[in-house]
Design a protein around this motif. Sequence first.
Motif, mmCIF file in Angstrom:
data_model
loop_
_atom_site.group_PDB
_atom_site.id
_atom_site.type_symbol
_atom_site.label_atom_id
_atom_site.label_comp_id
_atom_site.label_asym_id
_atom_site.label_seq_id
_atom_site.Cartn_x
_atom_site.Cartn_y
_atom_site.Cartn_z
ATOM 1 N N ALA A 176 0.742 -1.235 0.025
ATOM 2 C CA ALA A 176 -0.062 0.031 -0.039
ATOM 3 C C ALA A 176 0.898 1.221 0.010
ATOM 4 O O ALA A 176 0.687 2.286 -0.653
ATOM 5 C CB ALA A 176 -0.831 0.039 1.070
ATOM 6 N N ASN A 177 1.914 1.274 0.876
ATOM 7 C CA ASN A 177 2.572 2.580 1.011
ATOM 8 C C ASN A 177 3.601 2.735 -0.327
ATOM 9 O O ASN A 177 3.889 3.809 -0.707
ATOM 10 C CB ASN A 177 3.759 2.256 2.056
ATOM 11 C CG ASN A 177 2.997 2.410 3.516
ATOM 12 O OD1 ASN A 177 1.863 2.966 3.535
ATOM 13 N ND2 ASN A 177 3.665 1.784 4.572
ATOM 14 N N SER A 178 3.776 1.526 -0.715
ATOM 15 C CA SER A 178 4.818 1.617 -2.168
ATOM 16 C C SER A 178 4.190 2.496 -3.440
ATOM 17 O O SER A 178 4.398 2.887 -4.157
ATOM 18 C CB SER A 178 5.048 0.410 -2.525
ATOM 19 O OG SER A 178 6.202 -0.247 -1.771
ATOM 20 N N ALA A 179 2.720 2.278 -3.071
ATOM 21 C CA ALA A 179 1.528 2.919 -4.315
ATOM 22 C C ALA A 179 1.814 4.691 -4.008
ATOM 23 O O ALA A 179 1.383 5.582 -5.015
ATOM 24 C CB ALA A 179 0.279 2.647 -4.118
ATOM 25 N N GLU A 180 2.163 5.096 -2.999
ATOM 26 C CA GLU A 180 2.230 6.474 -2.536
ATOM 27 C C GLU A 180 0.662 7.217 -2.839
ATOM 28 O O GLU A 180 0.785 8.106 -3.585
ATOM 29 C CB GLU A 180 3.447 7.147 -3.366
ATOM 30 C CG GLU A 180 4.648 6.696 -2.964
ATOM 31 C CD GLU A 180 5.784 7.376 -3.774
ATOM 32 O OE1 GLU A 180 6.847 6.908 -3.403
ATOM 33 O OE2 GLU A 180 5.516 8.090 -4.614
ATOM 34 N N LEU A 181 -0.313 6.533 -2.141
ATOM 35 C CA LEU A 181 -1.680 6.858 -2.734
ATOM 36 C C LEU A 181 -1.975 8.350 -2.147
ATOM 37 O O LEU A 181 -1.331 8.892 -0.998
ATOM 38 C CB LEU A 181 -2.476 5.983 -2.024
ATOM 39 C CG LEU A 181 -2.491 4.680 -2.664
ATOM 40 C CD1 LEU A 181 -3.314 3.338 -1.850
ATOM 41 C CD2 LEU A 181 -2.788 4.588 -4.116
ATOM 42 N N ARG A 182 -3.059 8.548 -2.961
ATOM 43 C CA ARG A 182 -3.454 10.314 -2.799
ATOM 44 C C ARG A 182 -5.062 10.112 -2.535
ATOM 45 O O ARG A 182 -5.612 9.160 -3.050
ATOM 46 C CB ARG A 182 -3.159 11.351 -3.609
ATOM 47 C CG ARG A 182 -1.623 11.109 -4.134
ATOM 48 C CD ARG A 182 -1.494 12.344 -5.441
ATOM 49 N NE ARG A 182 -0.135 12.134 -5.906
ATOM 50 C CZ ARG A 182 0.191 12.523 -7.088
ATOM 51 N NH1 ARG A 182 -1.076 12.968 -8.060
ATOM 52 N NH2 ARG A 182 1.224 12.219 -7.686
ATOM 53 N N LYS A 183 -5.794 11.004 -1.823
ATOM 54 C CA LYS A 183 -7.025 11.092 -1.823
ATOM 55 C C LYS A 183 -7.810 11.331 -3.070
ATOM 56 O O LYS A 183 -9.133 11.038 -3.175
ATOM 57 C CB LYS A 183 -7.779 12.216 -0.778
ATOM 58 C CG LYS A 183 -7.471 11.680 0.678
ATOM 59 C CD LYS A 183 -8.346 10.319 0.944
ATOM 60 C CE LYS A 183 -8.200 9.853 2.522
ATOM 61 N NZ LYS A 183 -8.764 8.636 2.599
#
Length: 303
Positions: free
Chosen positions: A41-48
């Motif tokens: 999940a963190n490796s995707a560097e997600l945004r809202k």
Amino acid sequence: MNQPRQTASYLSKRLTEAGLRPVSKYGQNFLIDLNLVDLIANSAELRKTDVVLEIGTGVGSLTSRLSDAAGAVLSVEIDKNLHQLASEELAGRPNVKLLQGDALRNKNSLRADLIELITEAMQRIGSEARFLLVANLPYNVATPIISNLLHQSPAPDVMVVTIQKELAERIVAEPGTKDYGALSIWIQSLCRAEIVRILGPKVFWPRPKVDSAVIRLDLEPQRRDAIADLDYFHQTVRALFFHRRKFLRSNVISAMKNRLSKPQVDEVLQSLGHGETVRAEELSVQQIQQLVEALRIAEANAG
């Protein structure tokens, strides 16, 4: 909310209580190390403002993390029983939509509604929306999922997926190596690719017989735009590596059968400086791109 530690025994008990067990034909290997679920999940560097597609909901461990960080999550699970279990686990998350069924319509195409649903979610978010694939992919569908998504419009801006280590090595392979082939060229022609982490069998339940890898692919729009015809490029690259031990000339003649004559093929190869003994696996991604485009133009002129 504190979640129980997701050990193999915890998952086994949870599935047993629901009357379930892993189904091998669906390639079900659950990631039991939650630190690694976090890593994905963190490796995707997600945004809202992100819309995330997940293939293989499982028990919803990764789905819940994606839901926390992204704007919208569309998760697909082929197993009816797991889909029901995940629906209960993920209840109360309005930004999660769960689909039950196969993500693939067939080997060469995705189910019809996937991109439509992704596009609708992106339109709701607005101009800043990105499309990502983040998933612990079942081994048996990893290649067609990744490959087919790169044909789509929109294609994912980022993919972070757990796949078989052997497949990851093929994706990032360099010219002249045993792993370098059509898949390496297809993906590297469109994306930056890096292996994030190698995962041993013991972090999964049931344990697979092979190592896995978390890989990240970042779409490079300028690379994609530089390819005049994506379908032609993909099909031709695959044909060039169909008999990888043959010399390039033989492979090109075979790939262009009934489309270009041998003299026309020779003219293209000579114009690019490729001699009689060169093999496709020795050419760089850029050289393969130049060759395929030259063949496309030659075929168009011949027609």
